[in-house]
Each structure stands twice: as structure tokens, then as C-alpha cells.
Design an enzyme around this catalytic site. Structure first.
Site, PDB file in Angstrom:
ATOM      1  N   ASP A  67       0.860  -1.187   0.000  1.00  0.00           N
ATOM      2  CA  ASP A  67       0.000   0.000   0.000  1.00  0.00           C
ATOM      3  C   ASP A  67       0.893   1.231   0.000  1.00  0.00           C
ATOM      4  OD1 ASP A  67      -1.874   2.022   0.393  1.00  0.00           O
ATOM      5  OD2 ASP A  67      -3.054   0.873   1.826  1.00  0.00           O
ATOM      6  N   ARG A 102      -0.259   4.406  -0.667  1.00  0.00           N
ATOM      7  CA  ARG A 102      -1.077   5.625  -0.626  1.00  0.00           C
ATOM      8  C   ARG A 102      -0.608   6.597   0.446  1.00  0.00           C
ATOM      9  NH1 ARG A 102      -6.886   2.767  -0.423  1.00  0.00           N
ATOM     10  NH2 ARG A 102      -5.637   1.390   0.904  1.00  0.00           N
TER      11      ARG A 102
END
Length: 206
Positions: free
Chosen positions: A116, A118
Site C-alpha cells: 500500500d 497511498r
């Protein structure tokens, strides 16, 4: 902006650090504490093409509907978050690896990419610009809540956004729960057998 869900104020932003264009859809008065908010990561395959590999398109629709039903709220559509931040082409390569048996985390790592990637800095900056200091966050992801709080947005509540799973995304959702800490209690007791989704019900033997 008129939508199928209601009339929203569309506010555009440019992230000067990354170059991404961002949009906030604002409904009603969002000056109150604990406004309902959804940080929706861009997902072309789910949001636009109706991919059943994920639940993103259904979550987007459910979030907009919930905000309108609430009477006020904000949806931030976060560009640059495709494939949890790895980009569209890498996401497609990861999806191919998943079709060969890897889970979503294993596929990203096999490509030499983070599970991830983000960053929610720009989301917090947009919320600050809109005068929002605390939110009731529509999300099943506690890491998203933690990221907002690190950037100065108070969390009044984390509100579940649970979408009924389908056969194509049950494994994906289980991986999100087991390896990425997503809170998905509606998966409890679900199995998939012979291409169908079943709910296991334990008989009371007392």
C-alpha cells in the site's frame, strides 16, 4: 454538480507536490464537527468499468448515497491512488499475478512494490481547506483513520462501509482483512463452494 445521488458542490484542487488534480464533492453544510466523509481512492477498473475483482465501485455509490441521506458530507476522490498507489499499469500486472494464485499483497511485493503506497497528506490538506477539523470517516480501513489523525484531522468515528461480497472478490476481501487490518465482520462465516457464496450457520446444540 448534479449527480444521480443529488446536487454536490465540486471543488477542484491541484497537488503541487505530485501534480495530481483532485476533487472534493461537498454536500450541504460541512462546517459542523464530525462531518461524514469518505476518502475514496481512485479505481478506474472498479469505479468506471464495474470490475468485480474489488468492491470499489459499489463503495463509491454507497458513500455518495450515505452522504446525501445524512444531509451533509464530503467525498474526496483521491487521484494517484490507483492500485493502492502503485499506478494503473502496475495494478494490471498485479491483477494478472492474482489470477495465477497470488493474493493482492503477494502480487504487489512480487513486482517489487509496496502493498500500500497511498499517502493521505493531500486529503487532510483539502479537509483543512474546506474548514473540516473532525470527521466521521466512512471506511473499513483503520490505517486510513490513523493517517488522517497524523495529519491533524480528528476522528469522531469510523463508520463501516460494508458491501455484500461476490464470488469474484471474496478472496481479495479476506486478504484485506487478514493482511491489511481492514474491519470486515460481514465476511465471518462466508465460504465459496462450487462457484457460489454460502453463509455457514452453526446449529445450536445446547
Amino acid at each position: 454538480m448534479s449527480t444521480a445521488y443529488g446536487e454536490f458542490l465540486a471543488v477542484g484542487y491541484l497537488d503541487h507536490e505530485r501534480g495530481d488534480e483532485q476533487i472534493a464533492l461537498v454536500y450541504g453544510d460541512v462546517a459542523e464537527e464530525g462531518v461524514l466523509a469518505r476518502l475514496h481512492s481512485e479505481c478506474l477498473t472498479g469505479d468506471s468499468f464495474g470490475s468485480r475483482h474489488c468492491e470499489c465501485g459499489d463503495q463509491l455509490a454507497a458513500a455518495l448515497d450515505a452522504i446525501v441521506s445524512e444531509g451533509s458530507g464530503i467525498l474526496l476522490y483521491l487521484r494517484g491512488h490507483e492500485g493502492r498507489g502503485i499506478g494503473l499499469l502496475a495494478k494490471l500486472r498485479a491483477m494478472k499475478l492474482q489470477s495465477e494464485g497470488m493474493d493482492t499483497v503477494e502480487a504487489n511485493l512480487a513486482l517489487g512494490l509496496p502493498a500500500d503506497a497511498r499517502d493521505y497528506r493531500v486529503a487532510a490538506e483539502i479537509l483543512h481547506d474546506l474548514g473540516v477539523r473532525s470527521v466521521r470517516l466512512l471506511s473499513n480501513n483503520p490505517r486510513k483513520s490513523e493517517a488522517l489523525q497524523r495529519h491533524g484531522i480528528k476522528l469522531a468515528e469510523q463508520v463501516p462501509l460494508l458491501i455484500p461480497p461476490c464470488e469474484e472478490n471474496i478472496s481479495y476481501l479476506r486478504t484485506k482483512r487478514e493482511r491489511m487490518d481492514h474491519v470486515l465482520p460481514h465476511l465471518d462465516g462466508l465460504t465459496h463452494v462450487d462457484g457460489m457464496t454460502h453463509l455457514n450457520v452453526m446449529a445450536d446444540s445446547s
